[in-house]
Design a protein around this motif. Structure first.
Motif, PDB file in Angstrom:
ATOM      1  N   MET A 285       0.839  -1.193   0.000  1.00 34.69           N
ATOM      2  CA  MET A 285       0.000   0.000   0.000  1.00 34.69           C
ATOM      3  C   MET A 285       0.876   1.245   0.000  1.00 34.69           C
ATOM      4  N   GLN A 286       0.527   2.238  -0.831  1.00 31.80           N
ATOM      5  CA  GLN A 286       1.230   3.518  -0.887  1.00 31.80           C
ATOM      6  C   GLN A 286       0.237   4.612  -0.495  1.00 31.80           C
ATOM      7  N   ALA A 287       0.624   5.475   0.446  1.00 28.79           N
ATOM      8  CA  ALA A 287      -0.358   6.410   0.991  1.00 28.79           C
ATOM      9  C   ALA A 287       0.302   7.682   1.506  1.00 28.79           C
ATOM     10  N   PHE A 288      -0.547   8.678   1.745  1.00 28.13           N
ATOM     11  CA  PHE A 288      -0.211   9.825   2.574  1.00 28.13           C
ATOM     12  C   PHE A 288      -1.048   9.698   3.838  1.00 28.13           C
ATOM     13  N   CYS A 289      -0.419   9.946   4.961  1.00 30.50           N
ATOM     14  CA  CYS A 289      -1.062   9.766   6.259  1.00 30.50           C
ATOM     15  C   CYS A 289      -1.349  11.135   6.869  1.00 30.50           C
ATOM     16  N   MET A 290      -2.625  11.426   7.130  1.00 30.22           N
ATOM     17  CA  MET A 290      -3.048  12.698   7.719  1.00 30.22           C
ATOM     18  C   MET A 290      -3.389  12.495   9.188  1.00 30.22           C
ATOM     19  N   LYS A 291      -2.814  13.312  10.064  1.00 24.43           N
ATOM     20  CA  LYS A 291      -3.108  13.225  11.495  1.00 24.43           C
ATOM     21  C   LYS A 291      -4.478  13.859  11.753  1.00 24.43           C
ATOM     22  N   THR A 292      -5.449  13.023  12.138  1.00 28.98           N
ATOM     23  CA  THR A 292      -6.827  13.495  12.273  1.00 28.98           C
ATOM     24  C   THR A 292      -7.108  14.184  13.611  1.00 28.98           C
ATOM     25  N   ASP A 293      -6.118  14.241  14.499  1.00 30.83           N
ATOM     26  CA  ASP A 293      -6.349  14.832  15.831  1.00 30.83           C
ATOM     27  C   ASP A 293      -5.789  16.243  15.968  1.00 30.83           C
ATOM     28  N   ARG A 294      -5.324  16.829  14.867  1.00 29.85           N
ATOM     29  CA  ARG A 294      -4.697  18.157  14.946  1.00 29.85           C
ATOM     30  C   ARG A 294      -4.948  18.929  13.658  1.00 29.85           C
ATOM     31  N   PRO A 295      -4.908  20.268  13.744  1.00 24.98           N
ATOM     32  CA  PRO A 295      -5.109  21.078  12.547  1.00 24.98           C
ATOM     33  C   PRO A 295      -4.002  20.809  11.518  1.00 24.98           C
ATOM     34  N   PRO A 296      -4.325  20.886  10.242  1.00 23.04           N
ATOM     35  CA  PRO A 296      -5.644  21.213   9.691  1.00 23.04           C
ATOM     36  C   PRO A 296      -6.529  19.985   9.490  1.00 23.04           C
ATOM     37  N   PHE A 297      -5.980  18.776   9.776  1.00 25.83           N
ATOM     38  CA  PHE A 297      -6.688  17.559   9.389  1.00 25.83           C
ATOM     39  C   PHE A 297      -7.675  17.072  10.436  1.00 25.83           C
ATOM     40  N   ASP A 298      -7.849  17.854  11.520  1.00 23.49           N
ATOM     41  CA  ASP A 298      -8.924  17.520  12.447  1.00 23.49           C
ATOM     42  C   ASP A 298     -10.281  17.920  11.879  1.00 23.49           C
ATOM     43  N   ASP A 299     -10.289  18.645  10.775  1.00 28.41           N
ATOM     44  CA  ASP A 299     -11.526  18.993  10.067  1.00 28.41           C
ATOM     45  C   ASP A 299     -11.697  18.007   8.908  1.00 28.41           C
ATOM     46  N   PRO A 300     -12.749  17.192   8.938  1.00 30.05           N
ATOM     47  CA  PRO A 300     -12.915  16.188   7.876  1.00 30.05           C
ATOM     48  C   PRO A 300     -13.031  16.792   6.486  1.00 30.05           C
ATOM     49  N   LEU A 433      -6.052   1.467  13.577  1.00 31.39           N
ATOM     50  CA  LEU A 433      -7.228   2.324  13.501  1.00 31.39           C
ATOM     51  C   LEU A 433      -8.131   2.269  14.727  1.00 31.39           C
ATOM     52  N   LEU A 434      -7.711   1.579  15.771  1.00 33.93           N
ATOM     53  CA  LEU A 434      -8.492   1.553  17.001  1.00 33.93           C
ATOM     54  C   LEU A 434      -7.891   2.525  18.005  1.00 33.93           C
ATOM     55  N   THR A 435      -8.714   2.948  18.947  1.00 32.84           N
ATOM     56  CA  THR A 435      -8.256   3.937  19.922  1.00 32.84           C
ATOM     57  C   THR A 435      -6.995   3.484  20.641  1.00 32.84           C
ATOM     58  N   GLY A 436      -6.909   2.204  20.936  1.00 36.38           N
ATOM     59  CA  GLY A 436      -5.746   1.696  21.660  1.00 36.38           C
ATOM     60  C   GLY A 436      -4.647   1.140  20.788  1.00 36.38           C
ATOM     61  N   SER A 437      -4.752   1.272  19.470  1.00 30.49           N
ATOM     62  CA  SER A 437      -3.728   0.729  18.579  1.00 30.49           C
ATOM     63  C   SER A 437      -2.399   1.448  18.795  1.00 30.49           C
ATOM     64  N   THR A 438      -1.336   0.679  18.918  1.00 28.95           N
ATOM     65  CA  THR A 438      -0.030   1.267  19.214  1.00 28.95           C
ATOM     66  C   THR A 438       0.645   1.860  17.984  1.00 28.95           C
ATOM     67  N   THR A 442      -2.492   7.757  11.972  1.00 30.99           N
ATOM     68  CA  THR A 442      -3.445   8.814  11.604  1.00 30.99           C
ATOM     69  C   THR A 442      -4.154   9.385  12.821  1.00 30.99           C
ATOM     70  N   LYS A 443      -3.919   8.781  13.992  1.00 29.97           N
ATOM     71  CA  LYS A 443      -4.578   9.206  15.236  1.00 29.97           C
ATOM     72  C   LYS A 443      -6.105   9.157  15.093  1.00 29.97           C
ATOM     73  N   TRP A 444      -6.567   8.137  14.377  1.00 32.11           N
ATOM     74  CA  TRP A 444      -7.999   7.903  14.200  1.00 32.11           C
ATOM     75  C   TRP A 444      -8.510   7.234  15.473  1.00 32.11           C
ATOM     76  N   ARG A 445      -9.265   7.959  16.265  1.00 28.58           N
ATOM     77  CA  ARG A 445      -9.748   7.437  17.551  1.00 28.58           C
ATOM     78  C   ARG A 445     -11.225   7.743  17.678  1.00 28.58           C
ATOM     79  N   HIS A 446     -12.056   6.710  17.503  1.00 25.48           N
ATOM     80  CA  HIS A 446     -13.508   6.878  17.581  1.00 25.48           C
ATOM     81  C   HIS A 446     -14.098   5.654  18.284  1.00 25.48           C
ATOM     82  N   LYS A 447     -14.751   5.880  19.406  1.00 22.61           N
ATOM     83  CA  LYS A 447     -15.295   4.771  20.189  1.00 22.61           C
ATOM     84  C   LYS A 447     -16.340   3.977  19.413  1.00 22.61           C
ATOM     85  N   ASP A 448     -17.126   4.668  18.578  1.00 23.51           N
ATOM     86  CA  ASP A 448     -18.134   3.936  17.818  1.00 23.51           C
ATOM     87  C   ASP A 448     -17.478   3.057  16.757  1.00 23.51           C
TER      88      ASP A 448
END
Length: 521
Positions: A285-300, A433-438, A442-448
């Motif tokens: 897999m080739q990708a760009f990784c966006m940190k979802t917990d901080r600006p600017p990528f905390d805005d979907p 992709l889980l809250t507790g994943s080490t 991407t800092k994707w953390r969603h309880k649902d």
């Protein structure tokens, strides 16, 4: 040390110039045991020695299968040892030493039955060997590769229920438990085994002859192998760290198999008749990784804009020299549970600009971390920088150290280049992709979202479980942090005399580097 942020297998840049220089003196003419006479080009032929060139790890190399980190380590481990299961071309678990596995109703206890197989010393593979191997891997004082994968198992409560049967007690419901059995590095060794470099004993298709760390390893056919004796009489792994050294050895007849070639080499030789080029599709897999917990990528909306900025075909053609296919922002194209019903995302700069305006992110400036740690990373960063400029986004490309890149980008920065080798979609989710994943880059953390994963693991019916994975993937497709622009081919080269190399198996799967099915014409 193996880095979970870069699953697949890592590479090392040690120079081993002496290995190939000595090859002609140590390996003769590529035959062994005097049984190399050909019968016909169409049918497998017994005998001969195949010499395979891999990048190595220098004098620190080991044949301990639980420490296998490099591609060369794993290829050697596969020749000497077996796992209970391994990954098929679609990354589903396929039986190996285990013939069957059956869960209880609550999916937290699994009965595993072993096939009749023997180690190289003639002793049978038993349930006690399996439990010893798994407990060794799980040793908290060791850094064995498969330790995290075996975490769902309560090894204190698990027990042998017969010579060839095991009850695995799990800490929680785990519908995808067969993936644990197939985990990278989860090889079975004899109970109490400790000496792996002087006289390793496994149950694999080849048995040990000799090992010179950083130089070569020679194995011989295991005639009593449970799946049938290999066609080859002998197999030699030769260390050649530079791609040019592997290619030249292949062209010069010093080896018959060269691992990990670059796209430029493949284009130069494909179809020319001197060597054969084998492309293992969908291997990385080739990708760009966006940190979802901080600006600017905390805005979907900003993440969605970046999805639409990417011209994926240009990235594949430019960064991978065309050696791959475009991605669709989901991991695991072609793998079990992959949702291929979602529309292929295309570049749409007008919509990207509109989303950025809505997010108040016009004239956005962002730093993109990259490194020469992986092929195509620096090229992809430059291409994406130019694509983003067309949407009014200024990207500052920052090139980091190859030695520390994966550690640096896990928690730091906002946008980075990323890649991953083959693994099940379930493992990608649980590890990243889980809250507790080490290794949640991407800092994707969603309880649902975590709850959906738990629901999938508690769902016995496969079609119902697939429906849950579809829901999770649709969420990631809409607002996830991985901009997955492509899937790269893994490229091998072989002599024209080599037969039986599987071209449909991504790197890291059962049929990758599987030399027991190969023969010399």
């Amino acid at each position: 040390m193996y880095d979970e942020r870069h699953p697949g297998l890592r590479r090392r840049g040690f120079l081993a110039a002496t290995s190939l220089g000595a090859l002609a003196l140590t390996t003769g003419c590529g035959t062994a045991d005097g049984d190399s006479d050909a019968k016909s080009d169409g049918a497998p032929k017994p005998g001969g020695r195949l010499r395979a060139a891999f990048a190595g790890g220098g004098a620190s190399e080991t044949l301990d299968p639980h420490l296998a980190n490099l591609f060369a380590d794993v290829a050697r481990a596969k020749a000497l040892y077996d796992k209970l299961a391994d990954y098929g071309a679609d990354l589903s678990a396929q039986p190996r030493l285990a013939t069957q596995w059956e869960p209880n109703k609550t999916l937290d206890r699994w009965q595993v039955t072993l096939r009749e197989a023997t180690f190289h010393d003639g002793k049978p593979v038993t349930a006690e060997d399996v439990l010893y191997s798994y407990r060794r891997i799980a040793d908290p004082d060791q850094a064995f590769r498969a330790k995290a994968s075996l975490e769902p198992i309560d090894l204190d409560a698990s027990r042998a229920t017969g010579q060839r049967s095991i009850e695995f007690v799990l800490k929680r419901p785990t519908a995808e438990f067969p993936n644990v059995l197939a985990a990278f590095g989860a090889y079975i060794v004899p109970a109490e085994a400790t000496d792996f470099d002087k006289k390793p004993i496994g149950s694999g298709p080849f048995r040990f002859v000799s090992f010179a760390p950083g130089r070569s390893a020679v194995f011989r056919r295991h005639d009593a192998y449970w799946e049938g004796a290999p066609h080859l009489a002998e197999l030699e792994f030769v260390v050649a760290n530079e791609e040019s050294a592997r290619v030249n050895a292949l062209l010069g007849g010093q080896v018959e198999y060269a691992h990990e070639l670059n796209p430029t080499t493949a284009r130069a030789h494909e179809g020319k008749g001197q060597i054969e080029i084998v492309r293992l599709r969908n291997s990385a897999m080739q990708a760009f990784c966006m940190k979802t917990d901080r600006p600017p990528f905390d805005d979907p909306r900003v993440r969605q804009a970046f999805f639409l900025i990417a011209d994926r075909r240009e990235l594949v053609d430019g960064a991978l020299s065309g050696a791959g296919v475009v991605g669709n922002d989901l991991f695991g194209k072609g793998y079990e549970y992959y949702d291929d019903s979602l529309p292929q995302r295309e570049q749409d700069l007008d919509k990207a600009r509109a989303l950025l305006r809505q997010a108040g992110a016009e004239n956005l400036k962002v730093t993109l971390d990259t490194s020469a740690v992986a092929a195509g990373f620096t090229e992809a960063a430059s291409i994406f920088r130019d694509q983003a400029a067309k949407a009014g986004v200024t990207i500052d490309v920052k090139t980091g150290s190859k030695d520390s890149y994966w550690a640096d980008i896990l928690d730091n920065g906002t946008l980075c280049c990323y890649r991953s080798g083959a693994m099940p979609i379930e493992a990608h989710i649980s590890q990243r992709l889980l809250t507790g994943s080490t290794t949640n880059a991407t800092k994707w953390r969603h309880k649902d979202f975590d709850a959906l994963y738990e629901q999938a693991q508690s769902t016995r019916d496969e079609s119902a479980r697939a429906a849950v994975y579809d829901r999770m993937q649709r969420r990631l497709y809409t607002e996830g942090g991985f901009l997955i622009w492509g899937f790269a081919d893994w490229i091998l080269g072989t002599a024209r005399t080599v037969r039986g190399v599987e071209a449909k198996a991504p790197a890291n799967t059962l049929d990758w580097a599987r030399f027991d099915k190969v023969w010399l014409a």
